[in-house]
Design a protein around this motif. Structure first.
Motif, PDB file in Angstrom:
ATOM      1  N   SER A  66      51.118  81.744  -1.948  1.00  9.39           N
ATOM      2  CA  SER A  66      52.435  82.111  -1.451  1.00  9.39           C
ATOM      3  C   SER A  66      53.158  80.937  -0.805  1.00  9.39           C
ATOM      4  N   MET A  67      52.433  80.108  -0.071  1.00  3.49           N
ATOM      5  CA  MET A  67      53.076  79.001   0.632  1.00  3.49           C
ATOM      6  C   MET A  67      53.638  77.976  -0.347  1.00  3.49           C
ATOM      7  N   GLY A  68      52.890  77.681  -1.405  1.00  2.43           N
ATOM      8  CA  GLY A  68      53.382  76.741  -2.397  1.00  2.43           C
ATOM      9  C   GLY A  68      54.621  77.252  -3.091  1.00  2.43           C
ATOM     10  N   GLU A  69      54.633  78.542  -3.405  1.00  2.00           N
ATOM     11  CA  GLU A  69      55.810  79.121  -4.040  1.00  2.00           C
ATOM     12  C   GLU A  69      57.009  79.123  -3.091  1.00  2.00           C
ATOM     13  N   ALA A  70      56.774  79.491  -1.840  1.00  2.00           N
ATOM     14  CA  ALA A  70      57.873  79.539  -0.878  1.00  2.00           C
ATOM     15  C   ALA A  70      58.453  78.150  -0.636  1.00  2.00           C
ATOM     16  N   ALA A  71      57.595  77.131  -0.580  1.00  2.00           N
ATOM     17  CA  ALA A  71      58.071  75.762  -0.400  1.00  2.00           C
ATOM     18  C   ALA A  71      58.900  75.313  -1.596  1.00  2.00           C
ATOM     19  N   LEU A  72      58.484  75.705  -2.799  1.00  2.00           N
ATOM     20  CA  LEU A  72      59.251  75.343  -3.986  1.00  2.00           C
ATOM     21  C   LEU A  72      60.566  76.111  -4.054  1.00  2.00           C
ATOM     22  N   VAL A  73      60.574  77.339  -3.573  1.00  2.00           N
ATOM     23  CA  VAL A  73      61.825  78.098  -3.476  1.00  2.00           C
ATOM     24  C   VAL A  73      62.827  77.339  -2.598  1.00  2.00           C
ATOM     25  N   ALA A  74      62.346  76.838  -1.463  1.00  2.00           N
ATOM     26  CA  ALA A  74      63.224  76.087  -0.565  1.00  2.00           C
ATOM     27  C   ALA A  74      63.704  74.792  -1.215  1.00  2.00           C
ATOM     28  N   PHE A  75      62.811  74.102  -1.908  1.00  2.00           N
ATOM     29  CA  PHE A  75      63.174  72.900  -2.657  1.00  2.00           C
ATOM     30  C   PHE A  75      64.253  73.236  -3.687  1.00  2.00           C
ATOM     31  N   SER A  76      64.076  74.362  -4.371  1.00  3.02           N
ATOM     32  CA  SER A  76      65.015  74.783  -5.408  1.00  3.02           C
ATOM     33  C   SER A  76      66.382  75.110  -4.819  1.00  3.02           C
ATOM     34  N   ALA A 107      67.716  73.786  -2.183  1.00  9.70           N
ATOM     35  CA  ALA A 107      68.359  72.506  -1.879  1.00  9.70           C
ATOM     36  C   ALA A 107      68.891  71.826  -3.136  1.00  9.70           C
ATOM     37  N   GLN A 108      68.215  72.042  -4.254  1.00 13.67           N
ATOM     38  CA  GLN A 108      68.585  71.386  -5.504  1.00 13.67           C
ATOM     39  C   GLN A 108      69.739  72.082  -6.226  1.00 13.67           C
ATOM     40  N   VAL A 109      69.664  73.394  -6.389  1.00 19.25           N
ATOM     41  CA  VAL A 109      70.632  74.093  -7.239  1.00 19.25           C
ATOM     42  C   VAL A 109      71.477  75.120  -6.496  1.00 19.25           C
ATOM     43  N   GLY A 110      71.271  75.268  -5.178  1.00 20.99           N
ATOM     44  CA  GLY A 110      72.056  76.230  -4.428  1.00 20.99           C
ATOM     45  C   GLY A 110      71.667  77.661  -4.790  1.00 20.99           C
ATOM     46  N   ALA A 153      56.221  74.113   6.395  1.00 18.41           N
ATOM     47  CA  ALA A 153      56.049  73.656   5.015  1.00 18.41           C
ATOM     48  C   ALA A 153      57.244  74.060   4.160  1.00 18.41           C
ATOM     49  N   VAL A 154      57.766  75.250   4.403  1.00 15.69           N
ATOM     50  CA  VAL A 154      58.942  75.720   3.669  1.00 15.69           C
ATOM     51  C   VAL A 154      60.158  74.858   4.017  1.00 15.69           C
ATOM     52  N   TRP A 155      60.336  74.565   5.301  1.00 12.69           N
ATOM     53  CA  TRP A 155      61.443  73.718   5.735  1.00 12.69           C
ATOM     54  C   TRP A 155      61.317  72.324   5.144  1.00 12.69           C
ATOM     55  N   GLU A 156      60.097  71.810   5.063  1.00 16.50           N
ATOM     56  CA  GLU A 156      59.875  70.507   4.440  1.00 16.50           C
ATOM     57  C   GLU A 156      60.287  70.546   2.960  1.00 16.50           C
ATOM     58  N   GLY A 157      59.985  71.654   2.288  1.00 16.91           N
ATOM     59  CA  GLY A 157      60.387  71.784   0.898  1.00 16.91           C
ATOM     60  C   GLY A 157      61.887  71.670   0.740  1.00 16.91           C
ATOM     61  N   TYR A 158      62.636  72.299   1.646  1.00 18.89           N
ATOM     62  CA  TYR A 158      64.097  72.206   1.601  1.00 18.89           C
ATOM     63  C   TYR A 158      64.555  70.767   1.828  1.00 18.89           C
ATOM     64  N   ARG A 159      64.006  70.118   2.844  1.00 23.01           N
ATOM     65  CA  ARG A 159      64.412  68.737   3.147  1.00 23.01           C
ATOM     66  C   ARG A 159      64.096  67.798   1.987  1.00 23.01           C
ATOM     67  N   HIS A 160      62.957  67.992   1.357  1.00 16.76           N
ATOM     68  CA  HIS A 160      62.596  67.145   0.222  1.00 16.76           C
ATOM     69  C   HIS A 160      63.514  67.404  -0.967  1.00 16.76           C
ATOM     70  N   GLY A 161      63.924  68.666  -1.138  1.00 17.12           N
ATOM     71  CA  GLY A 161      64.863  68.979  -2.209  1.00 17.12           C
ATOM     72  C   GLY A 161      66.211  68.331  -2.008  1.00 17.12           C
ATOM     73  N   LYS A 162      66.647  68.228  -0.746  1.00 16.59           N
ATOM     74  CA  LYS A 162      67.917  67.583  -0.440  1.00 16.59           C
ATOM     75  C   LYS A 162      67.861  66.082  -0.696  1.00 16.59           C
ATOM     76  N   LYS A 163      66.708  65.472  -0.424  1.00 13.97           N
ATOM     77  CA  LYS A 163      66.577  64.020  -0.567  1.00 13.97           C
ATOM     78  C   LYS A 163      66.348  63.588  -2.011  1.00 13.97           C
ATOM     79  N   ALA A 164      65.795  64.476  -2.817  1.00 13.62           N
ATOM     80  CA  ALA A 164      65.440  64.118  -4.191  1.00 13.62           C
ATOM     81  C   ALA A 164      66.672  64.016  -5.079  1.00 13.62           C
ATOM     82  N   LYS A 165      66.521  63.268  -6.156  1.00 12.94           N
ATOM     83  CA  LYS A 165      67.551  63.221  -7.191  1.00 12.94           C
ATOM     84  C   LYS A 165      67.689  64.617  -7.794  1.00 12.94           C
ATOM     85  N   TRP A 166      68.855  64.905  -8.366  1.00  8.39           N
ATOM     86  CA  TRP A 166      69.091  66.232  -8.944  1.00  8.39           C
ATOM     87  C   TRP A 166      68.254  66.394 -10.208  1.00  8.39           C
TER      88      TRP A 166
END
Length: 272
Positions: free
Chosen positions: A149-159, A161-164, A191-204
């Motif tokens: 669940s944590m890995g999925e939730a972190a990727l949701v946050a990354f997503s 940040a990436q695609v709105g 970890a979820v918040w980190e996923g969001y921050r990493h999504g914001k910093k990454a290339k689209w």
């Protein structure tokens, strides 16, 4: 830049009543993936035109949109997946499939548990399928596990940040808040918040030519895309342990809920 028209058949209004009803069902049963798609349709208003316009403005985006490759078809071809050299993104994806037991066409089938407007013949629908079908590639690129669940939730946050799309944010936030009560710790939420921050910093990432990316060395691709090491996520894994990191599955087992007939896909294992 000219403003693109809205998604065909949409009202332009968010349906919060449907979203709240669906999130309650999803948090009660993480295997009820149908609720994910209800949340997305209820809240991701205006997301498709925005992202499709962004793709058209990206380097090689016009060509990618013109070619309209259906990723699920390519990634479901065993011969195609078998052809990637060791150390590449494609090889890591191949190993990921073998480890998890998931498949590209399996994710498509899950998304069809309810009639889905992403299957219509329209550029926005194609882009939605592209996001859905690249979800597992994003697991490989980010290092977030798909079977917890944590890995999925972190990727949701990354997503998000990436695609709105408020649907992503809604699900990620709900999972993080539930984790605090379930684990007695904020590590999952961090970890979820980190996923969001990493999504914001990454290339689209959605602007990438995935067929080219698959042949790129994995670590080189991560560096080029500025996808950072998930430090908080790995720390939470180490401290909470696998069962607590996957608390939704653990709670279902404790409650005697039978596993899903399809591969074990948590509610946050979602598409566009």
């Amino acid at each position: 830049m000219a403003k693109l028209p809205p998604y065909p058949g949409t009202t332009g209004r968010r349906d919060w009543k449907t979203a709240f009803a669906a999130i309650r069902k999803l948090l009660a049963n993480g295997d009820d993936t149908t609720q994910v798609f209800r949340i997305m349709r209820a809240l991701n208003v205006g997301n498709a035109p925005m992202n499709y316009a962004k793709l058209l403005g990206a380097h090689e985006g016009g060509r990618i949109a013109y070619e309209r490759v259906e990723l699920a078809q390519r990634l479901s071809d065993p011969a195609f997946v078998a052809g990637f050299a060791p150390g590449t993104v494609g090889a890591a994806y191949r190993d990921w499939l073998a480890t998890t037991g998931y498949s590209a066409d399996g994710l498509v089938e899950v998304s069809k548990l309810e009639p889905d407007s992403n299957e219509i013949q329209h550029p926005y629908a194609w882009f939605g399928r592209r996001v859905r079908d690249s979800h597992d590639l994003w697991h490989v690129l980010t290092g977030y596990k798909a079977d917890e669940s944590m890995g999925e939730a972190a990727l949701v946050a990354f997503s998000y940040a990436q695609v709105g799309g408020l649907g992503w944010a809604f699900i990620g936030t709900a999972a993080a808040l539930k984790s605090i009560k379930a684990t007695g710790s904020r590590l999952f939420a961090k970890a979820v918040w980190e996923g969001y921050r990493h999504g914001k910093k990454a290339k689209w990432v959605s602007g990438e030519d995935y067929l080219t990316l698959l042949d790129e060395p994995l670590e080189a691709a991560r560096a080029r895309l500025n996808i950072q090491e998930p430090v908080a996520y790995k720390h939470a894994q180490a401290v909470l342990g696998p069962k607590m990191a996957s608390y939704m599955s653990q709670r279902r087992e404790e409650a005697g809920v039978a596993p899903a007939a399809t591969p074990p896909i948590d509610g946050e294992r979602i598409a566009a």
